[in-house]
Design a protein around this motif. Structure first.
Motif, PDB file in Angstrom:
ATOM      1  N   GLY A   1       0.818  -1.207   0.000  1.00 10.23           N
ATOM      2  CA  GLY A   1       0.000   0.000   0.000  1.00 10.23           C
ATOM      3  C   GLY A   1       0.849   1.252   0.000  1.00 10.23           C
ATOM      4  N   ALA A   2       0.227   2.345  -0.398  1.00 13.42           N
ATOM      5  CA  ALA A   2       0.962   3.599  -0.590  1.00 13.42           C
ATOM      6  C   ALA A   2       1.445   4.181   0.736  1.00 13.42           C
ATOM      7  CB  ALA A   2       0.091   4.607  -1.322  1.00 13.42           C
ATOM      8  N   ASP A   3       0.660   4.007   1.812  1.00 12.79           N
ATOM      9  CA  ASP A   3       1.075   4.566   3.103  1.00 12.79           C
ATOM     10  C   ASP A   3       2.369   3.933   3.596  1.00 12.79           C
ATOM     11  OD1 ASP A   3      -0.942   6.390   3.369  1.00 12.79           O
ATOM     12  OD2 ASP A   3      -2.247   5.071   4.532  1.00 12.79           O
ATOM     13  N   THR A   4       2.438   2.619   3.508  1.00 16.79           N
ATOM     14  CA  THR A   4       3.652   1.921   3.930  1.00 16.79           C
ATOM     15  C   THR A   4       4.836   2.378   3.085  1.00 16.79           C
ATOM     16  OG1 THR A   4       2.423  -0.039   4.599  1.00 16.79           O
ATOM     17  CG2 THR A   4       4.760  -0.326   4.156  1.00 16.79           C
ATOM     18  N   PHE A   5       4.605   2.432   1.795  1.00 24.21           N
ATOM     19  CA  PHE A   5       5.676   2.819   0.886  1.00 24.21           C
ATOM     20  C   PHE A   5       6.188   4.218   1.206  1.00 24.21           C
ATOM     21  CE2 PHE A   5       7.496   4.310  -3.060  1.00 24.21           C
ATOM     22  CZ  PHE A   5       8.304   3.243  -3.386  1.00 24.21           C
ATOM     23  N   ARG A   6       5.222   5.121   1.395  1.00 20.77           N
ATOM     24  CA  ARG A   6       5.555   6.510   1.675  1.00 20.77           C
ATOM     25  C   ARG A   6       6.331   6.633   2.987  1.00 20.77           C
ATOM     26  NH1 ARG A   6       2.649  11.368   0.537  1.00 20.77           N
ATOM     27  NH2 ARG A   6       2.629  12.851   2.253  1.00 20.77           N
ATOM     28  N   MET A   7       5.835   5.993   4.022  1.00 26.40           N
ATOM     29  CA  MET A   7       6.506   6.084   5.317  1.00 26.40           C
ATOM     30  C   MET A   7       7.854   5.389   5.301  1.00 26.40           C
ATOM     31  SD  MET A   7       3.848   5.815   8.457  1.00 26.40           S
ATOM     32  CE  MET A   7       4.532   6.916   9.675  1.00 26.40           C
ATOM     33  N   TYR A   8       7.952   4.333   4.546  1.00 27.17           N
ATOM     34  CA  TYR A   8       9.235   3.627   4.486  1.00 27.17           C
ATOM     35  C   TYR A   8      10.306   4.516   3.860  1.00 27.17           C
ATOM     36  CZ  TYR A   8      12.926   0.417   3.311  1.00 27.17           C
ATOM     37  OH  TYR A   8      14.151  -0.165   3.202  1.00 27.17           O
ATOM     38  N   GLU A   9       9.925   5.203   2.810  1.00 29.53           N
ATOM     39  CA  GLU A   9      10.881   6.126   2.176  1.00 29.53           C
ATOM     40  C   GLU A   9      11.350   7.193   3.153  1.00 29.53           C
ATOM     41  OE1 GLU A   9      11.118   6.736  -2.323  1.00 29.53           O
ATOM     42  OE2 GLU A   9       9.132   7.419  -1.718  1.00 29.53           O
ATOM     43  N   MET A  10      10.398   7.640   3.999  1.00 31.36           N
ATOM     44  CA  MET A  10      10.766   8.661   4.975  1.00 31.36           C
ATOM     45  C   MET A  10      11.642   8.081   6.075  1.00 31.36           C
ATOM     46  SD  MET A  10       7.455  10.987   5.534  1.00 31.36           S
ATOM     47  CE  MET A  10       5.954  10.556   4.739  1.00 31.36           C
ATOM     48  N   PHE A  11      11.371   6.827   6.411  1.00 26.77           N
ATOM     49  CA  PHE A  11      12.053   6.178   7.527  1.00 26.77           C
ATOM     50  C   PHE A  11      13.491   5.787   7.177  1.00 26.77           C
ATOM     51  CE2 PHE A  11      12.385   2.307  10.401  1.00 26.77           C
ATOM     52  CZ  PHE A  11      12.515   3.061  11.556  1.00 26.77           C
ATOM     53  N   LEU A  12      13.737   5.705   5.902  1.00 23.72           N
ATOM     54  CA  LEU A  12      15.012   5.210   5.369  1.00 23.72           C
ATOM     55  C   LEU A  12      16.231   5.970   5.894  1.00 23.72           C
ATOM     56  CD1 LEU A  12      15.105   2.887   3.452  1.00 23.72           C
ATOM     57  CD2 LEU A  12      14.979   4.453   1.552  1.00 23.72           C
ATOM     58  N   GLY A  13      16.063   7.234   6.184  1.00 22.12           N
ATOM     59  CA  GLY A  13      17.203   8.028   6.653  1.00 22.12           C
ATOM     60  C   GLY A  13      16.911   9.481   6.396  1.00 22.12           C
ATOM     61  N   PRO A  14      17.865  10.369   6.722  1.00 15.98           N
ATOM     62  CA  PRO A  14      17.651  11.799   6.516  1.00 15.98           C
ATOM     63  C   PRO A  14      17.386  12.118   5.048  1.00 15.98           C
ATOM     64  CG  PRO A  14      19.693  11.387   7.730  1.00 15.98           C
ATOM     65  CD  PRO A  14      19.182  10.068   7.259  1.00 15.98           C
TER      66      PRO A  14
ATOM     67  N   THR B   1      13.120  10.502  11.859  1.00 20.33           N
ATOM     68  CA  THR B   1      12.958  10.471  13.308  1.00 20.33           C
ATOM     69  C   THR B   1      11.493  10.669  13.684  1.00 20.33           C
ATOM     70  OG1 THR B   1      13.585  12.804  13.394  1.00 20.33           O
ATOM     71  CG2 THR B   1      15.307  11.206  13.869  1.00 20.33           C
ATOM     72  N   ALA B   2      10.748  11.374  12.841  1.00 24.94           N
ATOM     73  CA  ALA B   2       9.315  11.533  13.099  1.00 24.94           C
ATOM     74  C   ALA B   2       8.630  10.168  13.017  1.00 24.94           C
ATOM     75  CB  ALA B   2       8.697  12.503  12.093  1.00 24.94           C
ATOM     76  N   VAL B   3       8.965   9.394  12.022  1.00 26.53           N
ATOM     77  CA  VAL B   3       8.370   8.061  11.897  1.00 26.53           C
ATOM     78  C   VAL B   3       8.721   7.221  13.117  1.00 26.53           C
ATOM     79  CG1 VAL B   3       8.339   5.931  10.535  1.00 26.53           C
ATOM     80  CG2 VAL B   3       8.339   8.144   9.369  1.00 26.53           C
ATOM     81  N   ALA B   4       9.979   7.336  13.570  1.00 25.76           N
ATOM     82  CA  ALA B   4      10.398   6.603  14.771  1.00 25.76           C
ATOM     83  C   ALA B   4       9.546   7.032  15.964  1.00 25.76           C
ATOM     84  CB  ALA B   4      11.877   6.837  15.046  1.00 25.76           C
ATOM     85  N   ALA B   5       9.243   8.340  16.041  1.00 20.79           N
ATOM     86  CA  ALA B   5       8.438   8.852  17.153  1.00 20.79           C
ATOM     87  C   ALA B   5       7.020   8.276  17.113  1.00 20.79           C
ATOM     88  CB  ALA B   5       8.395  10.374  17.113  1.00 20.79           C
ATOM     89  N   PHE B   6       6.476   8.149  15.916  1.00 21.75           N
ATOM     90  CA  PHE B   6       5.156   7.523  15.775  1.00 21.75           C
ATOM     91  C   PHE B   6       5.201   6.077  16.265  1.00 21.75           C
ATOM     92  CE2 PHE B   6       4.140  10.772  12.408  1.00 21.75           C
ATOM     93  CZ  PHE B   6       3.046  11.311  13.065  1.00 21.75           C
TER      94      PHE B   6
END
Length: 788
Positions: free
Chosen positions: A575-588, A660-665
């Motif tokens: 799904g798009a949400d996972t994909f989107r968040m994963y890209e963000m979570f990948l690093g700075p 880091t925002a994703v980590a906070a979630f």
RNA sequence: GCCCCGGUGGUGAAAUUGGUAGACACGCAGGACUUAAAAUCCUGUUGGCAGCAAUGUCAGUAACGGUUCAACUCCGUUCCGGGGCACCA
């Protein structure tokens, strides 16, 4: 190919596609006079929020330097020169017949000039070369023609040059100075000629050493004879009227003198060159230009826009022209022939954002009212690879439109965020290419139809062992031997002495589509079908275990490298949400890294865990999922989890710190799960925070909670600090800088109290061993360090 | 070669910008639930040494050196990777 190639399309002197020879040719082109904006592009950097690295790159590209131009008279006669001073300087400032004009930022070193160097393309070269040196110069020019600008600057270890036989005269002391040509001097920069000061410039020094040109030392002990010293802080010696002066100060004195004598003038120079604006391609805006008797005449406004004509085929036009050069019908107008070049990509990319502000306007590109309303682009996200291209062009373009009064701002982008690149992991195969010139045997005939590929490890091993050197003809026998042992089709006996002597070998490293590679192992059968069977006859020299391995490299994704990946599959699966968040979570965001899907499960699990705060995993007998969220009043501890998250997400989002925002979630959901918190009040607030990160699931759960309207319209949660105040804090205590213990202190503790508490704590005093406390460092809210 | 950026566990990374190195994840190992699988949950996971263990201790952020009470963070040198070098855009 019959077409113009970009530098990156030329590899090892031949075209990347097809390996065709490349010829350098002068062609008339259109240019944008970006140099006219050099200074404003430099100054404008102070008004924009770009990274320092970005600003630095643009500054260096513009390359502003202050110095002077000065002329040297040339004596190319064969008779002795240098007796007595030449009366240069009396004349007016003009470039007369064979005066060499150099540009220098260091006129203070004028008495250290031991030779001049002209770019090989310099117009004066033919005039000043002496009879004796004619052949040598001609040979050198042939060599230079085969070299790209890049090679000329990159391979500085390989010093090349040629004496012209001519001497220039140092205008201050009449000393004859040999004039050389060398590839390290480029025609496009400055005046295409330099004065060389070996004691002060390392390249000049290396050149002088290499060609045994005597070196004059003008900086005394600052020069050690081993290497040049580019200092500006030396006191000048051997320098006539500059003797005893500090170099820094001497620069201005020298320029004044040069201007006074009329042999030169102060000059600001830019490294940046005008921007080539025409392309010999089909896809681009055609120039609204008709050539009438060699004069470019613009079309009248009524005839705009000029659109591309329909093309049956896109093959290059005559003499290196673009495909439009073939379209005679379109080209011919009553007034004359149209321009056949088209504009480059940046003709559009430099100002497209303005069009977004007023996309349906048929009168103008963007109404002034619209651009005044929207103003600059607030945040522009783009990679550093655009630093000296797009990001400079669009800055210039904006300034032009500003000067014309069409828009009210001078800089297009208020803030620039440099996102890193998701790179590709490219795969390569080694193709062993060989050619036999004469006396081809039957076997060899057969083999020339094959392409022999060698597996990476094997290739590296053979290269390391020096079993064969592909480019060296003397090694041919070894290669034949090696190939014969590796490929059944080769039989060593079938090669005659003659074959070996008349054959040449090379390996080519070809990028191969990553889709054809499993890890590093090439799917050889798939590979044979690739490119419509271009490699259908390939022979593979495999590893002992039968695998065929590829070489690899991490680099920018690009179609020409066949290393692009398609996200659709992952999107379908997670799904798009996972994909989107994963890209963000990948690093700075600003960091580049190769694409890798290893961690995507973690983000997916997080979203599932979030879901379980709302719904039970157990289905009812009727097959429905049971909602577990409730309307209970949250506890203070639960409020604390929420407000901690609000604070963190606010900060991280503002700083573009999405990982880091994703980590906070994740932390938040973990803690709410542990706290068994299913309160609507908490969860709805959390969803609002999450909605920019995982918009689909956030909207879905928002509706599930029975909240009004779209989550996009919901008010952003406000942080209430009262839930976050702590009564005490655990202070780490280090002794002599080493972490030894910790101590819990009240939040509002004073240094005195902290000291007392620390020094009476048993866990701490045992480390002090009764030694005297030399220093007590207390950083409020951070830590304590005791020095003994 | 020149300009810019980076180098931290097995992996992606975090570290409030000089103040407890490894948050959060992935992977791996062990366990629970299950006929089984999936899903989920629990425990462990930088390395060395000592200990049955809790734990203790030393080392550790590419390498070496420096500044500092304190360095992943600042300075210097070197090595490695990436981006750009003017027609990929």
């Amino acid at each position: 190919l019959g077409t113009v190639l970009a530098n990156d399309e030329v590899v090892n002197g031949v075209s990347e596609r097809g390996g065709h020879p490349v010829e350098k040719k002068k062609m008339r082109q259109w240019y944008l006079r970006i140099t006219a904006y050099a200074d404003r592009l430099l100054q404008g950097l102070d008004t924009v929020d770009f990274s320092d690295a970005m600003k630095e790159m643009q500054k260096n590209w513009i390359g502003k330097s202050e110095g002077c131009e000065m002329q040297f008279a040339v004596d190319s006669g064969q008779e002795a020169v240098g007796n007595g001073k030449l009366a240069v300087g009396s004349g007016q400032w003009a470039v007369s017949g064979s005066n060499i004009v150099v540009y220098t930022t260091r006129p203070d070193t004028i008495f250290g000039v031991d030779f001049l160097v002209l770019a090989p393309e310099h117009a004066l070269v033919a005039n000043i070369t002496t009879e004796a040196q004619k052949q040598a110069v001609a040979d050198y020019l042939t060599y230079v023609k085969s070299r790209s600008d890049r090679e000329r600057q990159a391979e500085v270890k390989q010093i090349t040059g040629c004496f012209t036989g001519a001497y220039a005269i140092n205008p201050f002391n009449g000393k004859p100075i040999p004039v050389w040509i060398a590839e390290y001097v480029l025609a496009g920069y400055g005046t295409g000629a330099i004065m060389a000061v070996p004691c002060g410039d390392q390249r000049d020094f290396a050149f002088a050493k290499h060609f045994n040109i005597p070196i004059t030392n003008i900086i005394g002990a600052h020069y050690n004879g081993e290497e040049a010293n580019p200092t500006k802080d030396a006191i000048l010696e051997n320098s006539d009227f500059l003797n005893g002066k500090l170099m820094k100060d001497a620069i201005a004195i020298a320029i004044n003198k040069i201007e006074e004598l009329g042999i030169g003038k102060r000059k600001v120079n830019y490294r940046m060159r005008d921007a080539g604006f025409s392309r010999q391609r089909y896809w681009g805006e055609p120039f609204p230009i008709v050539w009438c008797d060699g004069i470019a005449v613009p079309l009248s406004e009524n005839d705009l826009p000029l659109e591309l004509p329909y093309a049956e085929k896109y093959s290059p036009g005559p003499n290196g022209e673009g495909p439009l050069g073939n379209m005679e019908q379109w080209l011919q107008t009553p007034e004359g022939r149209r321009e056949t070049s088209t504009m480059p990509g940046y003709a559009g990319s430099s100002w497209y954002f303005l069009r977004y502000m007023d996309p349906n306007n048929t009168e103008t590109f963007c109404d002034r009212k619209a651009s005044d309303y929207w103003g600059q682009v607030d945040v522009y996200v783009g990679g550093t690879e655009h630093a000296v291209g797009h990001l400079l062009y669009s800055r210039m373009w904006t300034k032009v439109l500003y000067d014309l009064g069409y828009i009210g701002f001078e800089e297009p982008f208020k803030k620039l965020v440099n996102q890193g690149m998701i790179q590709g992991s490219s795969r390569f195969v080694y193709l062993v290419k060989y050619s036999f010139n004469q006396s081809r045997t039957k076997i060899i005939d057969t083999l020339t139809e094959y392409q022999v590929f060698i597996s990476n490890d094997k290739y590296n091993k053979l290269v390391a062992e020096d079993s064969f050197t592909f480019t060296d003809k003397d090694e041919s026998a070894k290669l034949v031997k090696a190939l014969a042992s590796l490929i059944p089709e080769f039989k060593e006996d079938d090669f005659t002495e003659d074959d070996i002597n008349n054959s040449g070998y090379a390996t080519y490293r070809l990028p191969v589509d990553v889709q054809l590679v499993d890890g590093f192992e090439l799917q050889t059968e798939e590979f044979k079908k690739w490119k419509n069977g271009a490699y259908a006859n390939a022979i593979f020299i495999r590893e002992e275990d039968g695998r065929f391995l590829c070489d690899w490299e991490v680099e920018k994704m690009s179609k020409s490298k066949y290393n692009t990946v398609n996200p659709d599959e992952l999107c379908d699966k997670y799904g798009a949400d996972t994909f989107r968040m994963y890209e963000m979570f990948l690093g700075p965001v600003e960091q580049s890294k190769p694409w890798d899907t290893k961690g995507i499960e973690g983000v997916h699990r997080f979203l599932k865990k979030l879901w379980r705060l709302f719904y039970s995993t157990h289905t009812t007998p009727g097959g429905e999922t049971k909602a577990v969220w409730n309307n209970e009043k949250p506890t203070d501890a639960q409020y604390k989890i929420l407000h901690k998250t609000i604070k963190k997400i606010e900060q991280d989002t503002a700083n573009f710190s999405y990982n880091t925002a994703v980590a906070a979630f994740m932390i938040s959901v973990n803690e709410l799960t542990d706290a068994k918190c299913h309160s609507k009040e908490i969860l709805s607030q959390l969803l609002i925070l999450l909605s920019p990160y995982a918009p689909h699931i956030a909207e879905e759960l928002w509706a599930a909670l029975g909240c009004e309207g779209s989550i996009l319209d919901a008010a952003y949660p406000t942080l209430e600090e009262k839930y976050l105040v702590e009564a005490s804090k655990e202070y780490p205590v280090s002794i002599n800088g080493k972490m030894r213990s910790s101590i819990t202190l009240a939040t509002e503790v004073t240094e005195e109290d902290a000291k007392q508490a620390a020094l009476s704590n048993e866990n701490i005093t045992k480390w002090l061993e009764g030694k005297e406390v030399k220093k007590f460092i207390f950083v409020k809210g951070r830590m304590i360090n005791i020095v003994v």
